[in-house]
Design an enzyme around this catalytic site. Structure first.
Site, PDB file in Angstrom:
ATOM      1  CB  CYS A  10      -1.015  -0.005   1.132  1.00  0.00           C
ATOM      2  SG  CYS A  10      -0.530  -0.826   2.640  1.00  0.00           S
TER       3      CYS A  10
ATOM      4  CE  LYS B 237      -8.934  -8.605   8.984  1.00  0.00           C
ATOM      5  NZ  LYS B 237      -7.685  -9.381   8.893  1.00  0.00           N
TER       6      LYS B 237
ATOM      7  CG  HIS C  60      -5.794  -1.129   1.991  1.00  0.00           C
ATOM      8  ND1 HIS C  60      -4.431  -0.907   2.078  1.00  0.00           N
ATOM      9  CD2 HIS C  60      -6.367  -0.048   2.587  1.00  0.00           C
ATOM     10  CE1 HIS C  60      -4.203   0.232   2.705  1.00  0.00           C
ATOM     11  NE2 HIS C  60      -5.365   0.775   3.022  1.00  0.00           N
TER      12      HIS C  60
END
Length: 637
Positions: free
Chosen positions: A331, A461, A507
């Site tokens: 990232c 997430k 992400h």
């Protein structure tokens, strides 16, 4: 009085302090005789639990879905009791339940091997037959320390408990420190099997003493135990650590590079096919591919927050008085690319994709084939978008996951992980991010569970779990929503009013680790990959030297059509060559002899031992090309 709501919706009144077992008896004598535990206000409890307030109560029997948790917990205690009866000076540690079973850690002088399992199981059966009552008590920590004065691991656990009192279970001559719940007696246990023994550091810390860990399984029904043992045997045959080297896919040299696989020619071909299908799908969904450096200045990792949260898992190097870090994640590199010029709202969303190789330190004791390594490749991507674009982008990622996983025939489900204790950013921002992920899951009709407190340090997430051909679940894809990194790296875009605004960062990885996904595929397909992914798609074996030239010419013809060929024109017997090629699990085999030399027809043998005769060469080539192009999971013949 207390009001008890039962599963059928009825409400009954009982005296305060009534036990769950007494409620079972009030319902029916049969339920009482078969009861093994209770669920009180959603928590599993012992049958002798006293109920002091209005509650919802359901009685658990061996037929209920919750039964295995109580059942296996009790079998773990029975196993520990058996070990202590058989061996001298046993120090017991912990014995938790795990998926489909349990383990218990022991410290003793004598080394336990699988040859000892029969006598341990025999002693366990004796304990079951003795019908020993299992009783829970609450005692003070001082009393508990006296009870466990010869058990150092239990004493350490007692000291780590914050409450003044602790819960213990007595089972005849065996006492354990335990929260429970447990069965009311050992007599209910019937079906169990000890599986393996291995070393395990106390508390998972390699600085502590190595203990002996016995793994076992237990089921409430014999047919379920038998089925599970069959799956374990099948999984053992499919172990990628064994099949990978056998099939010439990869090797790991623990002296040269522990936890870092070397991919051989055949394995690299299969991996490249995985990358190719990924590239095609990413292009379809509007991603562009980039490549970032392996080693970058540590200042980047300070800025990203990885230094504070992840440095123990990173590798470092220093040159020219500059400290550098081998990247554990992709990232920050993608952020550097984003920040190289000014972005307009018209540029967003930006979908940046990389096959990024990352290095992460893992202790040597936990390294495991391709599943737990120190270097792996992520099909990593980062999406930079406006807040208004979040929902569409999240759903787009889920559509991409669905399309890629369908190529391999995988079904999947998801877990939504929320804010961990060690997190960046404020709670309000986290709540917004969690809500966005939940909404996207619901809109995409993805089955999911909540996994409290297991998010990344920078954002919540979604983890996606695929189910393989043996029914095992593997965590692969991950999708994370991040409001923190854009802030830390001062990322901006210019909106229609010419104002600088922070983008939102997503992400995501779909394979997750390509190497790990490859290991899953090896085991799921038992090394017999679909034709499109197979290192060689056709094996051609000459009957004798007389047909070598013809077989070679035929192999060249197939290669012209993009078909990967294994040509075996060695001096060995036909039988030996056939066995040699079968070991490679190649989809199609053609034994090339007089018929194949003198006509346009061939006989085909598949790796599934199907024989198909008199197939025209042109038809075979066209069928095979279609099978490869459409990435079929099953053979055409």
């Amino acid at each position: 009085m207390v009001k008890i709501k039962l599963p059928d919706g009825s409400i009954k009144e009982f005296e305060i302090g009534i036990k769950a077992s007494e409620i079972a008896k009030s319902i029916s004598e049969g339920l009482f005789r078969n009861s093994i535990g209770a669920k009180i206000n959603g928590e599993l409890k012992d049958l002798d639990t006293a109920i002091e307030e209005d509650s919802e109560v359901s009685i658990i029997t061996l037929k209920d879905d919750d039964a295995p948790k109580i059942y296996r917990h009790t079998v773990a205690h029975i196993m520990a009791q058996a070990v202590m009866r058989i061996y001298d000076n046993v120090k017991v540690a912990i014995g938790p339940t795990i998926e489909n079973g349990f383990y218990y850690d022991f410290d003793l002088e004598e080394k336990i091997s699988e040859d000892d399992f029969e006598k341990i199981e025999s002693e366990m059966k004796k304990i079951v037959k003795e019908d020993i009552p299992i009783k829970r008590s609450i005692v003070s920590k001082d009393s508990a320390k006296e009870l466990f004065k010869d058990q150092p691991y239990k004493l350490e656990l007692i000291d780590s408990i914050n409450d003044e009192n602790v819960s213990i279970y007595k089972q005849g001559d065996f006492i354990d420190l335990c929260r429970g719940p447990h069965m009311p007696s050992t007599k209910f246990i019937k079906h169990f099997k000890l599986l393996s023994v291995s070393g395990a550091y106390w508390k998972g810390d390699e600085n502590n003493k190595m203990l002996q860990r016995i793994y076992a399984t237990a089921f409430t029904k014999k047919n379920e135990l038998d089925e599970h043992l069959h799956l374990l045997e099948e999984a053992k045959k499919r172990d990628h650590r064994k099949l990978g080297p056998q099939l010439g896919l990869f090797t790991i040299d623990t002296d040269v590079a522990p936890g870092m696989p070397f991919f051989l020619e055949r394995g690299t071909i299969a991996l490249n096919e995985m990358k190719q299908v990924s590239r095609e799908i990413h292009e379809k969904y509007g991603y562009f591919e980039v490549e970032t450096p392996q080693i970058m200045n540590v200042n980047l990792w300070h800025q990203s927050g990885h230094w504070d949260h992840y440095q123990d898992n990173m590798f470092f190097t220093e040159k020219e008085d500059t400290e550098m870090a081998v990247k554990p994640m992709n990232c920050p590199g993608h952020i550097v690319i984003y920040n190289k010029d000014i972005k307009s709202y018209r540029d967003l969303p930006i979908r940046m994709f990389e096959f990024g190789k990352v290095h992460r330190y893992e202790r040597s004791g936990v390294l495991h084939g391709l599943f737990r390594v120190r270097v792996f490749t992520q099909d990593d991507a980062h999406i930079f978008c406006t807040k208004d674009q979040i929902q569409d982008e999240l759903i787009g990622v889920m559509d991409l996951i669905d399309e890629l996983y369908s190529v391999f025939g995988f079904e999947y489900e998801a877990k939504l992980s929320t804010m961990p204790e060690d997190h960046m950013g404020d709670v309000e921002t986290w709540d917004l991010a969690i809500s966005a992920l939940r909404t996207a899951l619901e809109k995409s009709n993805t089955k999911f569970q909540i996994n409290e407190g297991d998010g990344a340090f920078y954002g919540p997430k979604i983890d996606f779990y695929v189910t393989d051909s043996l029914g095992r679940k593997w965590q692969c894809a991950t999708l994370q929503l991040d409001f923190q990194m854009p802030e830390r790296f001062n990322m901006t875009y210019v909106n229609p009013d010419n104002e600088e605004i922070r983008p939102v960062m997503l992400h995501r990885a779909i394979f997750g680790s390509i190497e790990r996904f490859f290991g899953i595929l090896i085991e799921s397909f038992a090394g017999a990959f679909p034709t499109w992914m197979s290192p060689e798609q056709v094996s051609i074996i000459s009957v004798s030297e007389k047909y070598n030239d013809g077989a070679t010419k035929f192999a060249k013809e197939l290669k012209k059509h993009g078909i990967r060929v294994s040509l075996n024109i060695s001096d060995s017997t036909v039988g030996y060559k056939i066995r040699e090629e079968q070991m490679k699990k190649i989809p199609y085999m053609i034994v090339f002899g007089e018929k194949e030399l003198s006509s346009d027809f061939i006989n085909i043998r598949t790796r599934e031992n199907n024989n198909v005769d008199n197939i025209k060469v042109e038809d075979f080539i066209n069928t095979l090309k279609d099978e490869i192009k459409s990435r079929k999971l099953k053979l055409s013949y």
